[in-house]
Design a protein around this motif. Structure first.
Motif, mmCIF file in Angstrom:
data_model
loop_
_atom_site.group_PDB
_atom_site.id
_atom_site.type_symbol
_atom_site.label_atom_id
_atom_site.label_comp_id
_atom_site.label_asym_id
_atom_site.label_seq_id
_atom_site.Cartn_x
_atom_site.Cartn_y
_atom_site.Cartn_z
ATOM 1 N N ILE A 75 0.834 -1.196 0.000
ATOM 2 C CA ILE A 75 0.000 0.000 0.000
ATOM 3 C C ILE A 75 0.874 1.253 0.000
ATOM 4 O O ILE A 75 1.925 1.295 0.652
ATOM 5 N N ASP A 76 0.398 2.283 -0.698
ATOM 6 C CA ASP A 76 1.011 3.599 -0.564
ATOM 7 C C ASP A 76 0.399 4.241 0.685
ATOM 8 O O ASP A 76 -0.497 5.064 0.597
ATOM 9 N N ILE A 77 0.891 3.841 1.834
ATOM 10 C CA ILE A 77 0.260 4.218 3.094
ATOM 11 C C ILE A 77 0.541 5.665 3.482
ATOM 12 O O ILE A 77 -0.247 6.306 4.182
ATOM 13 N N VAL A 104 5.354 -2.279 2.177
ATOM 14 C CA VAL A 104 4.780 -3.396 2.925
ATOM 15 C C VAL A 104 4.076 -2.859 4.174
ATOM 16 O O VAL A 104 4.651 -2.090 4.948
ATOM 17 N N VAL A 105 2.824 -3.246 4.335
ATOM 18 C CA VAL A 105 2.048 -2.917 5.532
ATOM 19 C C VAL A 105 1.447 -4.218 6.055
ATOM 20 O O VAL A 105 0.890 -5.014 5.285
ATOM 21 N N THR A 106 1.574 -4.456 7.354
ATOM 22 C CA THR A 106 1.043 -5.666 7.968
ATOM 23 C C THR A 106 -0.105 -5.291 8.898
ATOM 24 O O THR A 106 0.021 -4.356 9.700
ATOM 25 N N VAL A 137 -1.741 -2.099 13.049
ATOM 26 C CA VAL A 137 -1.171 -1.763 11.735
ATOM 27 C C VAL A 137 0.328 -1.551 11.920
ATOM 28 O O VAL A 137 0.760 -0.822 12.824
ATOM 29 N N HIS A 138 1.124 -2.195 11.074
ATOM 30 C CA HIS A 138 2.589 -2.093 11.145
ATOM 31 C C HIS A 138 3.143 -1.719 9.783
ATOM 32 O O HIS A 138 2.709 -2.265 8.760
ATOM 33 N N ILE A 139 4.093 -0.791 9.773
ATOM 34 C CA ILE A 139 4.785 -0.441 8.533
ATOM 35 C C ILE A 139 5.961 -1.397 8.389
ATOM 36 O O ILE A 139 6.927 -1.345 9.148
ATOM 37 N N GLY A 140 5.868 -2.313 7.439
ATOM 38 C CA GLY A 140 6.862 -3.369 7.299
ATOM 39 C C GLY A 140 6.316 -4.666 7.863
ATOM 40 O O GLY A 140 5.113 -4.838 8.024
#
Length: 243
Positions: A170-172, A180-182, A225-228
């Protein structure tokens, strides 16, 4: 004249109380059933000669009818408001993530120094808690892949109970680059998980049902929500991306 059994039923109805708010369908059904019973008892009174005690009981029954009608109406209004909020969140074109539950009632927010409701210790709450009684459903926050599925007693995610981990591209942060977003969904109802490791899911797809597995004070979804890749160090506030 009224018989002793009828008077006993009326007395029980007068003494029986429910919580002031109907916050789930089961509670609403109790209110509706009691309302029906009380109205039936009022009809019995109206067709009989009343002594002073019966007149006072009839007054109390009429008060209870008014209360019950108010509770039922309040429930209907609350449900309408919840539905409207859900649609506003889920249809918000600016929302990066789909709201992950069938209720938008948030009971605990992202907090780096929250007092744990069970242990009492101050520790980071790296997600949000979404809670509501009754049948509540859990949805994938975005298109992605199932990275892992956990069971309450498998020894891998102790405390989180039954849980699901999804990973997305995602372009978060809005910089035009996907990353990558988990996302993580915990305390699910056992035996309701609809996905397995490796599955591909769509945004808004049903993946499980809300429960209270693991260390929990009641039915809710703990959503992270985690970035990576998943790590307690890279958790971010989910509310930044939900609406």
């Amino acid at each position: 004249m009224l018989n002793k059994v009828t008077l006993l039923v009326i007395t029980v109805l007068l003494l029986t109380g429910y919580p002031v708010q109907a916050d789930n369908l089961q509670q609403l059904e109790k209110y509706q059933n009691e309302l029906e019973n009380v109205q039936e008892q009022l009809l019995i009174y109206q067709n009989n000669e009343l002594n002073e005690q019966m007149k006072q009981e009839m007054i109390q029954l009429n008060k209870r009818v008014s209360e019950l009608k108010g509770y039922v109406k309040a429930y209907e209004i609350a449900q309408t408001n919840i539905f409207i909020k859900q649609q506003l969140v889920k249809l918000d074109p600016n929302a990066k993530l789909f709201f992950p539950a069938s209720t938008t009632r948030i009971t605990s927010y992202f907090d780096n120094n929250r007092k744990h409701p069970i242990t009492g210790e101050n520790k980071a709450h790296i997600g949000i808690d979404i809670a509501m009684p009754g049948n509540q459903y859990i949805y994938a926050a975005e298109n992605g892949k199932v990275i892992d599925v956990y069971k309450e007693y498998d020894g891998r995610m102790n405390g989180y109970g039954d849980a699901i981990m999804l990973q997305h591209q995602i372009d978060i942060d809005g910089d035009g680059q996907k990353e990558v977003v988990t996302t993580f969904y915990a305390h699910l109802m056992p035996n309701t998980t609809q996905v397995t490791e490796g599955d591909v899911v769509d945004r808004g797809e049903l993946i499980a049902q809300m429960g209270t597995s693991g260390i929990s004070t009641g039915q809710h979804l703990h959503f992270e929500v985690h970035i990576g890749n998943w790590s307690k160090q890279n958790a971010v506030d989910p509310m930044l991306f939900l609406n």
